[in-house]
Scaffold this motif. Structure first.
Motif, PDB file in Angstrom:
ATOM      1  N   ALA A 193       0.810  -0.992   0.039  1.00 28.31           N
ATOM      2  CA  ALA A 193       0.021  -0.256  -0.113  1.00 28.31           C
ATOM      3  C   ALA A 193       0.928   1.377   0.061  1.00 28.31           C
ATOM      4  CB  ALA A 193      -0.796  -0.133   1.161  1.00 28.31           C
ATOM      5  N   TYR A 194       1.877   1.400   0.845  1.00 22.72           N
ATOM      6  CA  TYR A 194       2.992   2.465   0.705  1.00 22.72           C
ATOM      7  C   TYR A 194       3.670   2.556  -0.722  1.00 22.72           C
ATOM      8  CZ  TYR A 194       6.812   5.251   2.076  1.00 22.72           C
ATOM      9  OH  TYR A 194       7.774   6.374   1.987  1.00 22.72           O
ATOM     10  N   THR A 195       4.116   1.420  -1.107  1.00 18.01           N
ATOM     11  CA  THR A 195       4.764   1.778  -2.384  1.00 18.01           C
ATOM     12  C   THR A 195       3.596   2.265  -3.456  1.00 18.01           C
ATOM     13  OG1 THR A 195       6.242  -0.286  -2.047  1.00 18.01           O
ATOM     14  CG2 THR A 195       5.797   0.418  -4.335  1.00 18.01           C
ATOM     15  N   ILE A 196       2.482   1.752  -3.514  1.00 14.13           N
ATOM     16  CA  ILE A 196       1.568   2.163  -4.484  1.00 14.13           C
ATOM     17  C   ILE A 196       1.010   3.985  -4.025  1.00 14.13           C
ATOM     18  CG2 ILE A 196      -0.933   2.112  -5.253  1.00 14.13           C
ATOM     19  CD1 ILE A 196      -0.612  -0.890  -4.717  1.00 14.13           C
ATOM     20  N   GLU A 197       0.850   4.002  -3.061  1.00 15.48           N
ATOM     21  CA  GLU A 197       0.704   5.457  -2.789  1.00 15.48           C
ATOM     22  C   GLU A 197       1.669   6.302  -3.090  1.00 15.48           C
ATOM     23  OE1 GLU A 197       0.436   7.775   1.492  1.00 15.48           O
ATOM     24  OE2 GLU A 197      -0.578   6.032   1.502  1.00 15.48           O
ATOM     25  N   ARG A 198       3.259   6.004  -2.755  1.00 17.67           N
ATOM     26  CA  ARG A 198       4.283   6.747  -3.322  1.00 17.67           C
ATOM     27  C   ARG A 198       4.373   7.040  -4.700  1.00 17.67           C
ATOM     28  NH1 ARG A 198       8.407   3.345  -1.543  1.00 17.67           N
ATOM     29  NH2 ARG A 198       9.043   3.399  -4.019  1.00 17.67           N
ATOM     30  N   PHE A 199       3.994   6.037  -5.332  1.00 21.19           N
ATOM     31  CA  PHE A 199       3.934   6.099  -6.885  1.00 21.19           C
ATOM     32  C   PHE A 199       2.831   6.917  -7.515  1.00 21.19           C
ATOM     33  CE2 PHE A 199       6.866   2.821  -7.167  1.00 21.19           C
ATOM     34  CZ  PHE A 199       7.628   2.535  -8.663  1.00 21.19           C
ATOM     35  N   LEU A 200       1.451   7.065  -6.691  1.00 21.12           N
ATOM     36  CA  LEU A 200       0.381   7.572  -7.306  1.00 21.12           C
ATOM     37  C   LEU A 200       0.641   9.206  -6.846  1.00 21.12           C
ATOM     38  CD1 LEU A 200      -2.760   5.371  -6.562  1.00 21.12           C
ATOM     39  CD2 LEU A 200      -1.570   5.846  -8.730  1.00 21.12           C
ATOM     40  N   LYS A 201       1.398   9.382  -5.813  1.00 24.83           N
ATOM     41  CA  LYS A 201       1.556  10.761  -5.545  1.00 24.83           C
ATOM     42  C   LYS A 201       2.348  11.478  -6.225  1.00 24.83           C
ATOM     43  CE  LYS A 201       0.564  10.739  -0.640  1.00 24.83           C
ATOM     44  NZ  LYS A 201       1.114  10.929   0.713  1.00 24.83           N
ATOM     45  N   GLU A 202       3.405  10.681  -7.130  1.00 26.70           N
ATOM     46  CA  GLU A 202       4.332  11.201  -8.159  1.00 26.70           C
ATOM     47  C   GLU A 202       3.638  11.494  -9.455  1.00 26.70           C
ATOM     48  OE1 GLU A 202       7.297   8.295  -8.811  1.00 26.70           O
ATOM     49  OE2 GLU A 202       8.343   8.639  -6.767  1.00 26.70           O
ATOM     50  N   VAL A 203       2.213  11.421  -9.621  1.00 20.74           N
ATOM     51  CA  VAL A 203       1.354  11.899 -10.840  1.00 20.74           C
ATOM     52  C   VAL A 203       1.256  13.249 -10.706  1.00 20.74           C
ATOM     53  CG1 VAL A 203      -0.654  11.481 -12.190  1.00 20.74           C
ATOM     54  CG2 VAL A 203       0.405   9.532 -11.152  1.00 20.74           C
ATOM     55  N   ASP A 204       1.428  14.063 -11.776  1.00 20.26           N
ATOM     56  CA  ASP A 204       1.085  15.426 -11.632  1.00 20.26           C
ATOM     57  C   ASP A 204      -0.043  15.900 -11.465  1.00 20.26           C
ATOM     58  OD1 ASP A 204       2.086  18.278 -11.673  1.00 20.26           O
ATOM     59  OD2 ASP A 204       1.611  18.227 -13.960  1.00 20.26           O
ATOM     60  N   GLY A 205      -0.635  16.482 -10.437  1.00 19.29           N
ATOM     61  CA  GLY A 205      -1.911  17.051 -10.158  1.00 19.29           C
ATOM     62  C   GLY A 205      -2.721  16.019  -9.154  1.00 19.29           C
ATOM     63  N   VAL A 206      -1.838  14.942  -8.453  1.00 19.21           N
ATOM     64  CA  VAL A 206      -2.376  14.281  -7.691  1.00 19.21           C
ATOM     65  C   VAL A 206      -2.344  15.001  -6.508  1.00 19.21           C
ATOM     66  CG1 VAL A 206      -2.459  11.866  -6.287  1.00 19.21           C
ATOM     67  CG2 VAL A 206      -2.522  11.994  -8.800  1.00 19.21           C
ATOM     68  N   ILE A 207      -3.368  15.035  -5.454  1.00 15.52           N
ATOM     69  CA  ILE A 207      -3.103  15.908  -4.246  1.00 15.52           C
ATOM     70  C   ILE A 207      -2.994  15.059  -2.939  1.00 15.52           C
ATOM     71  CG2 ILE A 207      -4.232  17.618  -2.611  1.00 15.52           C
ATOM     72  CD1 ILE A 207      -5.525  18.659  -5.511  1.00 15.52           C
TER      73      ILE A 207
END
Length: 76
Positions: free
Chosen positions: A17-31
């Motif tokens: 869950a932590y790994t996926i969260e980290r990757f998703l936060k790298e998407v430009d526009g994800v808050i």
């Protein structure tokens, strides 16, 4: 702002869950990203002017040989 609810498959621990969260936060526009490992549900808040749901679903964490898969449940 939009909030996407995703079902994440392939997680087997909090580390996943932590790994996926980290990757998703790298998407430009994800808050904001909030993933609940036991249910496999992720809530992703994003600015629809800077990110599209396709950008989130096509993140590299979900592509290729990754064991993680994401399915859009709804957008609020």
């Amino acid at each position: 702002m939009k909030r996407a609810i995703l079902k994440i498959e392939g997680m087997y621990c909090e580390g996943c869950a932590y790994t996926i969260e980290r990757f998703l936060k790298e998407v430009d526009g994800v808050i904001e990203v909030d993933i609940t490992y036991p249910t496999g549900i992720a809530a992703v808040v994003y600015d629809e002017n800077n990110a599209k749901i396709e950008d989130i679903l096509n993140n590299s964490i979900f592509s290729g040989n990754s064991s993680y898969k994401a399915k859009l449940l709804k957008i609020e």
